[in-house]
Design an enzyme around this catalytic site. Structure first.
Site, PDB file in Angstrom:
ATOM      1  N   CYS A 276     -21.196  58.225 -77.978  1.00  0.00           N
ATOM      2  CA  CYS A 276     -20.543  57.754 -76.765  1.00  0.00           C
ATOM      3  C   CYS A 276     -21.552  57.563 -75.638  1.00  0.00           C
ATOM      4  CB  CYS A 276     -19.516  58.780 -76.317  1.00  0.00           C
ATOM      5  SG  CYS A 276     -18.373  59.252 -77.626  1.00  0.00           S
TER       6      CYS A 276
ATOM      7  N   CYS B   9     -35.722  64.197 -83.486  1.00  0.00           N
ATOM      8  CA  CYS B   9     -34.925  64.589 -84.642  1.00  0.00           C
ATOM      9  C   CYS B   9     -35.003  63.430 -85.629  1.00  0.00           C
ATOM     10  CB  CYS B   9     -33.469  64.835 -84.254  1.00  0.00           C
ATOM     11  SG  CYS B   9     -32.426  65.094 -85.725  1.00  0.00           S
TER      12      CYS B   9
ATOM     13  N   CYS C 105     -32.029  63.066 -90.638  1.00  0.00           N
ATOM     14  CA  CYS C 105     -31.370  62.231 -91.644  1.00  0.00           C
ATOM     15  C   CYS C 105     -32.396  61.576 -92.580  1.00  0.00           C
ATOM     16  CB  CYS C 105     -30.483  61.181 -90.973  1.00  0.00           C
ATOM     17  SG  CYS C 105     -31.305  60.247 -89.688  1.00  0.00           S
TER      18      CYS C 105
HETATM   19  S1  SF4 Z   1     -28.904  60.126 -86.639  1.00  0.00           S
HETATM   20 FE1  SF4 Z   1     -30.580  61.186 -87.695  1.00  0.00          FE
HETATM   21  S2  SF4 Z   1     -32.148  61.328 -86.143  1.00  0.00           S
HETATM   22 FE2  SF4 Z   1     -30.240  60.970 -85.044  1.00  0.00          FE
HETATM   23  S3  SF4 Z   1     -29.445  62.986 -84.523  1.00  0.00           S
HETATM   24 FE3  SF4 Z   1     -28.534  62.355 -86.491  1.00  0.00          FE
HETATM   25  S4  SF4 Z   1     -29.896  63.305 -88.017  1.00  0.00           S
HETATM   26 FE4  SF4 Z   1     -31.029  63.293 -86.084  1.00  0.00          FE
END
Ligand code: SF4
Length: 489
Positions: free
Chosen positions: A6, A451, A454
Site C-alpha cells: 500500500c 531484504c 525471496c
Molecule cells: S518482496 Fe522479497 S525483497 Fe521484498 S520484502 Fe518481500 S522477501 Fe524481502
C-alpha cells in the site's frame, strides 16, 4: 488473511490538510488501486473511504471534500488487498485508514507492510479484550497501539518496535489530535518526510513522489526504528529513534518493481537504478546480446532497464509492447484465471517488424510466470524467431512475509524450476536473471541493507525464517500456503 502492498501519506498544515493529502495519494496511486481513504482531525476524527482509484476532484468540488474532511492534520491511504476475499464488501471493510476505539478515545492508522507474529498479537489482544474480531493486520496493529497508548503514543510505538515482527510503515492519528508516524526497526517498507519552504506544511509519505507533487522539500527518510510525533496542536514535532538494528532491510522489490521511477531511494532516483540493472544484464549475458536483433520491454517498470540495455549495447529498442492505460490491475496479485484474462487485456503487441527476429525481452521480475508466458506467446504469434528473457530482479525462489503477495513456495516458478526449466515453461529460448551481487551494486547500497529474502531465503526477521524453513522442509501439497498462521506458535 490480508497482506497489503500500500501507500501511506500524512500531513500537518497550518491550513486545511485535505488538499496535500489528496495529492499525496494521487501521486502514490500505483501502490494501491482497490481502495483509498482519508482520516482528518477537527473536533474529533472524520473518515472517508471508498473503492477504486483516488477520484479526480475538480476545483469546485474541493470545498465539499474539505467540509467532509476538515482539519489541519490528516492521514491517507491507498490499498491493494493481496489476498483474502475480493468482493466489494470485504474491500470496503478493510479500506484504510482504519479506526478503533479504546475507552473514550479513538485512534486511526494507515499501514503499509505485513505483520509476521500476527497469531501472538491476536492472542494477546483476545486475552485483553475477551473477543477479537479483527480480520486484518491493520486492525490488529491499531488495536494493539490503542491498548498501549494510555501511557502515551511514544511508549506504545516503542513497545510495538520491540514486540511486533514484520514490515510496517505507519501513519496514525488520535482523537486528541496527535499525529504520528513510524517505521519498523529494519525499514523494510519505505517512508520519508518533507516540509515546504514556508515551514507551515509537513508531510510523511511512502515515496518521495508524494512530497514532490505537494512542492515539499525532502527532509530525509524516516529512519528504521524511528518515530515522528506531532503534538496535538500540530505546533511541535519530535523525532526519536526507538529501535536500532545492526542492519537495515529495505525491500529490494521496491527498486525493481513497486516504487515509481521518479521516486528517490537511498539518495538515487529509482529509474537510475533500473537503467543500471539493464546495463548489468548487457554485460553479464554477452552471448545473447551478440545474437539479438531487437530489444523490447514489458511496460512499464522494465522500460528504464531496457533503455540502459539499449544504451550499453546499441541494439535497437522497439517499444512495440504497449499497455492499455486504463487496465490498472496488477496481474501477479490476482488469482490464476483472473490473471490470464487480465494479462491478455493489459498488454498489446504492435507488429513493429518482429518477423524472423531474435528478441531480448526485458522484464522486471518473474513471480509465477504466467504474465511472461502470455507475453511470449503473443510475440511468437507476431513472428519472433528467438526470445531471450532478461530479468532485472534475481530469481525469486522463496515466499515474502513482508507485504508482497507471493506467499507460497509452489506458486513461484523460480522455486519449482531452474533457469532452463523456467525457459521451457514460459516458452522462451533463454532466461537470464540479474545476479544478486549485480543487483546490490546497481542500487548503490550495501547488500546487507536490503531484504532479498525471496531470492536468498535469508529472512531479516527470526520468525519469518523459522516459518519458511519449516514449510520448505514439509511441502506436501500443491496448495501448501506458507502463511498458515498456525505455524507461528
Ligand atoms: S518482496 Fe522479497 S525483497 Fe521484498 S520484502 Fe518481500 S522477501 Fe524481502
Amino acid at each position: 488473511m490480508l497482506r497489503e502492498k500500500c501507500g501511506v501519506f500524512a500531513a500537518v498544515s497550518s491550513g486545511e490538510a485535505f488538499v496535500p493529502l489528496y495529492w499525496g495519494l494521487v501521486a502514490q496511486n500505483h501502490r494501491g488501486h482497490e481502495s483509498y481513504g482519508f482520516l482528518t482531525h477537527s473536533d474529533g476524527l472524520k473518515r472517508y473511504v471508498d473503492l477504486g482509484l483516488v477520484p479526480r476532484i475538480e476545483r469546485e468540488e474541493l470545498i465539499r471534500w474539505q467540509m467532509l474532511l476538515p482539519g489541519k492534520r490528516g492521514i491517507a491511504h491507498v490499498r491493494y488487498g493481496t489476498s483474502g476475499k475480493r468482493d466489494a464488501y470485504s474491500h470496503l471493510r478493510d479500506a484504510q485508514p482504519m479506526v478503533v476505539s479504546h475507552g473514550r478515545s479513538k485512534m486511526g492508522i494507515a499501514f503499509n507492510g505485513n505483520l509476521v507474529n500476527i497469531g501472538w498479537l491476536r492472542g494477546l489482544l483476545a486475552g485483553k479484550n475477551g473477543k477479537m474480531h479483527a480480520t486484518s493486520d491493520t486492525e490488529l496493529l491499531c488495536s494493539y497501539l490503542a491498548s498501549k497508548a494510555s501511557v502515551g503514543i511514544r511508549d506504545a510505538i516503542d513497545a510495538c518496535m520491540k514486540e511486533v515482527e514484520g514490515a510496517y510503515s505507519v501513519v496514525g492519528l488520535r482523537s486528541n489530535g496527535e499525529l504520528f508516524a513510524f517505521r519498523d526497526p529494519l525499514g523494510i517498507r519505505p517512508l520519508c518526510i518533507g516540509k515546504n519552504r514556508e515551514g507551515d506544511l509537513t508531510a510523511v509519505s511512502s515515496e518521495t513522489v508524494g512530497l514532490d507533487i505537494n512542492a515539499l522539500n525532502f527532509m530525509g527518510e524516516v529512519e528504521p526504528g524511528e518515530a515522528i510525533l506531532f503534538s496535538s496542536n500540530g505546533e511541535s514535532m519530535a523525532r526519536e529513534r526507538l529501535a536500532s538494528c545492526p542492519r537495515r532491510a529495505l525491500c529490494g522489490f521496491e527498486l525493481s518493481y513497486f516504487s515509481r521511477p521518479d521516486s528517490i531511494i537511498n539518495g538515487k532516483p529509482v529509474y537510475k537504478t533500473r537503467e543500471e540493472l539493464g546495463r548489468n544484464l548487457a554485460r553479464r549475458y554477452q552471448e545473447y546480446v551478440r545474437r539479438a536483433d531487437l530489444i523490447v520491454s514489458i511496460p512499464e517498470t522494465a522500460e528504464d532497464a531496457a533503455y540502459g540495455l539499449h544504451e550499453e549495447t546499441g541494439i535497437r529498442w522497439e517499444r512495440m509492447l504497449r499497455r492499455h492505460r486504463f487496465v490498472t490491475h496488477r496481474a501477479f496479485i490476482l488469482d490464476s484465471e483472473d490473471r490470464k484474462v487480465t494479462i491478455d487485456r493489459k498488454i498489446n503487441v504492435a507488429d513493429g517488424g518482429l518477423g524472423g527476429k531474435r528478441v531480448i525481452v526485458v522484464e522486471d521480475s518473474i513471480v509465477r510466470g504466467d504474465t511472461t508466458k502470455t507475453t511470449i506467446a503473443k510475440l511468437r504469434e507476431r513472428g519472433a524467431k528467438e526470445i531471450y528473457m532478461f530479468v532485472t530482479f534475481p530469481r525469486i525462489t522463496h515466499p515474502c512475509f513482508y507485504g508482497i503477495d507471493m506467499a507460497t513456495f509452489k506458486e513461484l516458478i523460480g522455486f519449482r524450476h531452474d533457469e532452463e526449466g523456467i525457459a521451457k515453461e514460459i516458452g522462451a529460448d533463454a532466461v537470464c536473471y540479474q545476479p544478486l551481487e549485480y543487483f546490490n551494486r546497481a542500487t548503490g547500497m550495501d547488500g546487507r541493507d536490503l531484504c532479498m529474502a525471496c531470492v536468498t531465503g535469508q529472512y531479516p526477521t527470526e520468525l519469518a525464517q523459522t516459518i519458511a524453513d519449516r514449510v520448505k522442509s514439509n511441502i506436501t501439497t500443491e496448495s501448501c500456503r506458507v502463511y498458515e498462521r498456525g505455524l507461528e506458535a
